[in-house]
Write a protein that holds these residues in place. Structure first.
Motif, mmCIF file in Angstrom:
data_model
loop_
_atom_site.group_PDB
_atom_site.id
_atom_site.type_symbol
_atom_site.label_atom_id
_atom_site.label_comp_id
_atom_site.label_asym_id
_atom_site.label_seq_id
_atom_site.Cartn_x
_atom_site.Cartn_y
_atom_site.Cartn_z
ATOM 1 N N VAL A 178 -42.991 -60.171 -38.924
ATOM 2 C CA VAL A 178 -42.673 -61.932 -39.005
ATOM 3 C C VAL A 178 -41.322 -62.131 -39.077
ATOM 4 O O VAL A 178 -41.687 -63.745 -39.209
ATOM 5 N N ASP A 179 -40.521 -61.016 -39.972
ATOM 6 C CA ASP A 179 -39.063 -61.939 -40.877
ATOM 7 C C ASP A 179 -37.799 -61.978 -38.932
ATOM 8 O O ASP A 179 -37.137 -61.476 -39.441
ATOM 9 N N THR A 180 -38.496 -61.169 -38.350
ATOM 10 C CA THR A 180 -37.373 -60.943 -36.705
ATOM 11 C C THR A 180 -37.116 -62.017 -36.486
ATOM 12 O O THR A 180 -37.595 -63.366 -36.574
ATOM 13 N N SER A 181 -35.685 -61.901 -36.971
ATOM 14 C CA SER A 181 -34.800 -63.150 -35.639
ATOM 15 C C SER A 181 -33.500 -62.477 -34.916
ATOM 16 O O SER A 181 -33.865 -62.076 -35.000
ATOM 17 N N PHE A 182 -33.337 -63.635 -34.161
ATOM 18 C CA PHE A 182 -32.871 -63.010 -32.690
ATOM 19 C C PHE A 182 -32.204 -64.635 -32.806
ATOM 20 O O PHE A 182 -31.937 -65.913 -32.425
ATOM 21 N N MET A 183 -30.773 -64.265 -31.656
ATOM 22 C CA MET A 183 -29.791 -65.622 -31.606
ATOM 23 C C MET A 183 -31.003 -65.859 -30.143
ATOM 24 O O MET A 183 -30.932 -65.960 -29.037
ATOM 25 N N TYR A 184 -31.646 -67.523 -30.235
ATOM 26 C CA TYR A 184 -31.746 -68.252 -29.035
ATOM 27 C C TYR A 184 -31.779 -69.678 -29.634
ATOM 28 O O TYR A 184 -31.197 -70.402 -30.350
ATOM 29 N N ILE A 185 -32.353 -70.883 -28.022
ATOM 30 C CA ILE A 185 -32.370 -71.703 -28.222
ATOM 31 C C ILE A 185 -33.929 -72.126 -28.595
ATOM 32 O O ILE A 185 -34.766 -71.794 -28.226
ATOM 33 N N PRO A 186 -33.382 -72.794 -29.717
ATOM 34 C CA PRO A 186 -34.941 -73.110 -30.719
ATOM 35 C C PRO A 186 -35.795 -74.215 -29.998
ATOM 36 O O PRO A 186 -36.978 -73.628 -29.416
ATOM 37 N N ARG A 219 -29.416 -70.901 -32.163
ATOM 38 C CA ARG A 219 -29.424 -71.074 -33.017
ATOM 39 C C ARG A 219 -29.309 -69.412 -33.252
ATOM 40 O O ARG A 219 -30.225 -68.387 -33.089
ATOM 41 N N LEU A 220 -28.220 -69.056 -34.536
ATOM 42 C CA LEU A 220 -28.404 -67.587 -34.434
ATOM 43 C C LEU A 220 -29.112 -66.566 -35.345
ATOM 44 O O LEU A 220 -28.927 -65.743 -34.442
ATOM 45 N N ASP A 221 -30.017 -67.052 -35.965
ATOM 46 C CA ASP A 221 -31.403 -66.599 -36.930
ATOM 47 C C ASP A 221 -32.651 -67.655 -36.241
ATOM 48 O O ASP A 221 -33.649 -67.291 -37.341
ATOM 49 N N CYS A 222 -32.560 -67.580 -34.947
ATOM 50 C CA CYS A 222 -34.417 -68.125 -34.899
ATOM 51 C C CYS A 222 -35.267 -67.269 -34.753
ATOM 52 O O CYS A 222 -35.484 -65.865 -34.904
ATOM 53 N N LEU A 223 -36.396 -68.055 -35.274
ATOM 54 C CA LEU A 223 -37.145 -67.360 -36.237
ATOM 55 C C LEU A 223 -38.792 -67.523 -35.034
ATOM 56 O O LEU A 223 -39.133 -68.697 -35.118
ATOM 57 N N PRO A 224 -39.011 -66.543 -34.839
ATOM 58 C CA PRO A 224 -40.526 -66.650 -33.166
ATOM 59 C C PRO A 224 -41.674 -67.129 -34.385
ATOM 60 O O PRO A 224 -42.447 -67.634 -34.277
ATOM 61 N N ALA A 225 -41.647 -66.719 -35.099
ATOM 62 C CA ALA A 225 -42.874 -66.416 -36.207
ATOM 63 C C ALA A 225 -42.497 -68.018 -36.941
ATOM 64 O O ALA A 225 -44.137 -69.038 -37.215
ATOM 65 N N GLN A 226 -41.340 -68.783 -36.818
ATOM 66 C CA GLN A 226 -41.940 -69.955 -37.894
ATOM 67 C C GLN A 226 -42.101 -71.246 -36.578
ATOM 68 O O GLN A 226 -42.303 -72.133 -36.795
ATOM 69 N N SER A 227 -41.715 -70.747 -35.630
ATOM 70 C CA SER A 227 -41.766 -71.432 -34.498
ATOM 71 C C SER A 227 -43.302 -71.117 -33.898
ATOM 72 O O SER A 227 -44.267 -72.899 -34.085
ATOM 73 N N LEU A 228 -43.253 -70.288 -34.259
ATOM 74 C CA LEU A 228 -45.145 -70.435 -33.846
ATOM 75 C C LEU A 228 -46.305 -71.125 -34.421
ATOM 76 O O LEU A 228 -46.726 -71.692 -34.653
ATOM 77 N N HIS A 231 -24.604 -79.464 -36.179
ATOM 78 C CA HIS A 231 -24.551 -78.373 -37.023
ATOM 79 C C HIS A 231 -24.154 -77.567 -38.057
ATOM 80 O O HIS A 231 -23.376 -76.535 -37.726
ATOM 81 N N THR A 232 -23.963 -77.760 -39.089
ATOM 82 C CA THR A 232 -23.067 -77.714 -40.356
ATOM 83 C C THR A 232 -23.119 -76.400 -40.963
ATOM 84 O O THR A 232 -22.395 -76.054 -41.999
ATOM 85 N N ASP A 233 -24.279 -75.907 -40.764
ATOM 86 C CA ASP A 233 -24.528 -75.302 -41.701
ATOM 87 C C ASP A 233 -24.306 -73.393 -41.315
ATOM 88 O O ASP A 233 -24.523 -72.877 -42.182
ATOM 89 N N GLY A 234 -23.447 -73.019 -40.538
ATOM 90 C CA GLY A 234 -23.265 -71.616 -39.762
ATOM 91 C C GLY A 234 -24.397 -71.496 -39.336
ATOM 92 O O GLY A 234 -23.401 -69.503 -39.336
ATOM 93 N N GLN A 235 -25.457 -71.674 -39.445
ATOM 94 C CA GLN A 235 -26.161 -70.906 -38.089
ATOM 95 C C GLN A 235 -26.954 -71.501 -36.595
ATOM 96 O O GLN A 235 -27.583 -70.898 -36.303
ATOM 97 N N TRP A 236 -25.166 -71.754 -36.512
ATOM 98 C CA TRP A 236 -25.754 -72.516 -35.315
ATOM 99 C C TRP A 236 -24.382 -72.105 -34.385
ATOM 100 O O TRP A 236 -23.078 -71.882 -34.813
ATOM 101 N N GLN A 237 -24.389 -71.739 -33.428
ATOM 102 C CA GLN A 237 -23.525 -71.570 -31.796
ATOM 103 C C GLN A 237 -23.393 -72.425 -30.948
ATOM 104 O O GLN A 237 -24.226 -72.184 -29.848
ATOM 105 N N GLY A 238 -23.156 -73.708 -30.869
ATOM 106 C CA GLY A 238 -23.211 -74.367 -29.850
ATOM 107 C C GLY A 238 -24.724 -74.964 -29.875
ATOM 108 O O GLY A 238 -25.644 -74.743 -31.054
ATOM 109 N N ILE A 239 -25.510 -74.456 -29.519
ATOM 110 C CA ILE A 239 -27.162 -74.915 -29.303
ATOM 111 C C ILE A 239 -27.552 -73.378 -29.306
ATOM 112 O O ILE A 239 -29.624 -73.664 -29.713
#
Length: 150
Positions: free
Chosen positions: A63-71, A27-36, A17-25
């Motif tokens: 739908v643009d809500t994001s939060f830190m979570y494990i995708p 995802r800093l900007d996990c998008l529930p709508a995208q996962s759905l 995860h070298t894109d800067g959007q991760w902290q370990g496992i």
């Protein structure tokens, strides 16, 4: 422990995860709508394979809500919830021989992030509602099939 080990390894592996959007496992900007959206595609295919058709889905709300979570954890929960919802709607549609409304997925952001899943599958009878928190419980007559044969 497994979660802690996975997170530690993700922090220590240089190519992870070298894109800067991760902290370990996480995802800093996990998008529930995208996962759905991703999960819906899979669940629809499963439902069509078993029942010949799949209900429609509508995603609304924040739908643009994001939060830190494990995708992968979010994907797993959504897969199980949408399989249950889709199965219930498909079975009810077959029984009543009519098309039901779409499965509604509503994203909400307040003090926490919520995803509401609303369908016309009929729900569980009151005697089964108390059992849903028991480990291994299933309302399905054949727990070895994701979708029972029609």
């Amino acid at each position: 422990r497994r979660l802690l080990v996975a997170n530690h390894l993700a922090h220590t592996e240089a190519d992870m995860h070298t894109d800067g959007q991760w902290q370990g496992i996480f995802r800093l900007d996990c998008l529930p709508a995208q996962s759905l959206q991703d999960t819906i595609a899979t669940v629809k295919d499963m439902c069509v394979a078993e029942f010949g058709a799949a209900p429609k889905f509508e995603i609304s709300g924040d739908v643009d809500t994001s939060f830190m979570y494990i995708p992968s954890h979010l994907d797993f929960v959504f897969m199980e919830m949408l399989k249950n919802s889709t199965r219930a709607v498909a079975l009810r549609q077959q029984k009543e021989k009519r098309e039901l409304g779409p499965i509604e997925l509503i994203c909400r952001r307040g003090d926490s992030v919520e995803v509401v899943i609303a369908d016309e599958g009929g729900g569980l009878p009151p005697d089964q509602q108390k059992k849903i928190w028991m480990y291994g419980y299933t309302a399905d007559n054949d727990p070895h099939q994701s979708f029972p044969a029609s």
